[in-house]
Design a protein around this motif. Structure first.
Motif, PDB file in Angstrom:
ATOM      1  N   UNK A   1     -20.312 -21.892  27.814  1.00  0.00           N
ATOM      2  CA  UNK A   1     -19.705 -23.216  27.663  1.00  0.00           C
ATOM      3  C   UNK A   1     -19.936 -24.099  28.894  1.00  0.00           C
ATOM      4  N   UNK A   2     -19.914 -23.501  30.054  1.00  0.00           N
ATOM      5  CA  UNK A   2     -19.968 -24.268  31.297  1.00  0.00           C
ATOM      6  C   UNK A   2     -21.351 -24.283  31.942  1.00  0.00           C
ATOM      7  N   UNK A   3     -22.399 -24.134  31.162  1.00  0.00           N
ATOM      8  CA  UNK A   3     -23.752 -24.228  31.726  1.00  0.00           C
ATOM      9  C   UNK A   3     -24.043 -25.669  32.131  1.00  0.00           C
ATOM     10  N   UNK A   4     -24.903 -25.816  33.120  1.00  0.00           N
ATOM     11  CA  UNK A   4     -25.230 -27.144  33.650  1.00  0.00           C
ATOM     12  C   UNK A   4     -26.089 -27.983  32.722  1.00  0.00           C
ATOM     13  N   UNK A   5     -26.836 -27.340  31.840  1.00  0.00           N
ATOM     14  CA  UNK A   5     -27.718 -28.063  30.924  1.00  0.00           C
ATOM     15  C   UNK A   5     -27.284 -27.795  29.479  1.00  0.00           C
ATOM     16  N   UNK A   6     -27.458 -28.779  28.629  1.00  0.00           N
ATOM     17  CA  UNK A   6     -27.122 -28.637  27.208  1.00  0.00           C
ATOM     18  C   UNK A   6     -28.236 -27.849  26.528  1.00  0.00           C
TER      19      UNK A   6
ATOM     20  N   UNK B   1     -13.624 -13.550  27.169  1.00  0.00           N
ATOM     21  CA  UNK B   1     -13.636 -15.016  27.157  1.00  0.00           C
ATOM     22  C   UNK B   1     -14.404 -15.591  28.339  1.00  0.00           C
ATOM     23  N   UNK B   2     -14.469 -14.859  29.448  1.00  0.00           N
ATOM     24  CA  UNK B   2     -15.254 -15.316  30.603  1.00  0.00           C
ATOM     25  C   UNK B   2     -16.733 -15.413  30.256  1.00  0.00           C
TER      26      UNK B   2
ATOM     27  N   UNK C   1      -9.903 -21.307  28.250  1.00  0.00           N
ATOM     28  CA  UNK C   1      -8.871 -21.089  29.278  1.00  0.00           C
ATOM     29  C   UNK C   1      -7.481 -21.198  28.648  1.00  0.00           C
ATOM     30  N   UNK C   2      -7.300 -22.194  27.772  1.00  0.00           N
ATOM     31  CA  UNK C   2      -6.005 -22.354  27.094  1.00  0.00           C
ATOM     32  C   UNK C   2      -5.717 -21.177  26.157  1.00  0.00           C
ATOM     33  N   UNK C   3      -6.740 -20.709  25.460  1.00  0.00           N
ATOM     34  CA  UNK C   3      -6.572 -19.545  24.587  1.00  0.00           C
ATOM     35  C   UNK C   3      -6.170 -18.332  25.415  1.00  0.00           C
ATOM     36  N   UNK C   4      -6.825 -18.140  26.542  1.00  0.00           N
ATOM     37  CA  UNK C   4      -6.502 -17.001  27.401  1.00  0.00           C
ATOM     38  C   UNK C   4      -5.099 -17.132  27.994  1.00  0.00           C
TER      39      UNK C   4
ATOM     40  N   UNK D   1     -10.400 -17.857  35.809  1.00  0.00           N
ATOM     41  CA  UNK D   1     -11.198 -18.584  34.844  1.00  0.00           C
ATOM     42  C   UNK D   1     -10.955 -20.089  34.993  1.00  0.00           C
ATOM     43  N   UNK D   2      -9.695 -20.478  35.186  1.00  0.00           N
ATOM     44  CA  UNK D   2      -9.375 -21.901  35.313  1.00  0.00           C
ATOM     45  C   UNK D   2     -10.002 -22.497  36.573  1.00  0.00           C
ATOM     46  N   UNK D   3      -9.961 -21.758  37.668  1.00  0.00           N
ATOM     47  CA  UNK D   3     -10.555 -22.249  38.917  1.00  0.00           C
ATOM     48  C   UNK D   3     -12.061 -22.415  38.745  1.00  0.00           C
ATOM     49  N   UNK D   4     -12.695 -21.442  38.130  1.00  0.00           N
ATOM     50  CA  UNK D   4     -14.125 -21.521  37.855  1.00  0.00           C
ATOM     51  C   UNK D   4     -14.422 -22.751  36.996  1.00  0.00           C
ATOM     52  N   UNK D   5     -13.621 -23.011  35.990  1.00  0.00           N
ATOM     53  CA  UNK D   5     -13.809 -24.174  35.124  1.00  0.00           C
ATOM     54  C   UNK D   5     -13.649 -25.487  35.861  1.00  0.00           C
ATOM     55  N   UNK D   6     -12.656 -25.555  36.737  1.00  0.00           N
ATOM     56  CA  UNK D   6     -12.436 -26.778  37.513  1.00  0.00           C
ATOM     57  C   UNK D   6     -13.635 -27.046  38.418  1.00  0.00           C
ATOM     58  N   UNK D   7     -14.157 -26.000  39.024  1.00  0.00           N
ATOM     59  CA  UNK D   7     -15.332 -26.158  39.900  1.00  0.00           C
ATOM     60  C   UNK D   7     -16.542 -26.612  39.095  1.00  0.00           C
ATOM     61  N   UNK D   8     -16.731 -26.088  37.908  1.00  0.00           N
ATOM     62  CA  UNK D   8     -17.892 -26.396  37.085  1.00  0.00           C
ATOM     63  C   UNK D   8     -17.775 -27.723  36.333  1.00  0.00           C
ATOM     64  N   UNK D   9     -16.571 -28.203  36.083  1.00  0.00           N
ATOM     65  CA  UNK D   9     -16.358 -29.348  35.188  1.00  0.00           C
ATOM     66  C   UNK D   9     -17.173 -30.581  35.571  1.00  0.00           C
TER      67      UNK D   9
END
Length: 156
Positions: free
Chosen positions: A117-122, A110-111, A40-43, A1-9
């Protein structure tokens, strides 16, 4: 999950979901490490808790490995000594595995939230399956954990 988040951030919009209600995203916050990686922190915290509980479960001396409870040492407090102990090493392993499976289920749930949460558009719209996608893994992991605990209780 963290790696996915870093890539998407880097591709996240300036505003990311802060709260998702029944009608979709109903609160927004500025993109930040804390906001983007909250799940990610919760998980990570849940993982530390579940792994710790599984480890402690395996360290408890099972009931069938305790010395004879009729000795004077255990006579006065036998009920306290035996309370909530797994009946055997196999029971302890079963409980520990179910806790780790529950942790995996929490991660899957949580994924799904991270996907929103990590979508490209708001986008305030949230697909209807999202709630089921978060609830079903959690309930399945909880059911397995409860089943393992009940099975251990019945072995007494």
């Amino acid at each position: 999950m963290a790696v996915w988040g870093v890539i998407r951030y880097a591709r996240l919009p300036a505003q990311i979901p802060k709260h998702i209600g029944m009608q979709g995203v109903d609160a927004w916050t500025d993109r930040s490490i804390g906001g983007a990686f909250l799940l990610v922190f919760v998980y990570a915290g849940a993982t530390a808790l579940m792994v710790g509980c599984a480890e402690l479960t395996l360290r408890v001396t099972p009931r069938d490995e305790l010395p004879d409870t009729n000795t004077a040492r255990y006579a006065a407090g036998a009920s306290e000594v035996l309370m909530n102990r797994p009946s055997s090493r196999d029971s302890a392993c079963r409980i520990a595995r179910s806790l780790l499976l529950l942790n995996t289920s929490i991660g899957l749930a949580l994924s799904v939230g991270c996907g929103i949460l990590w979508r490209s558009a708001a986008d305030p719209d949230v697909p209807g399956w999202t709630y089921a996608g978060m609830l079903i893994p959690f309930l399945a992991g909880t059911a397995v954990t409860i089943a393992a605990a009940v099975r251990v209780r019945k072995q007494h």
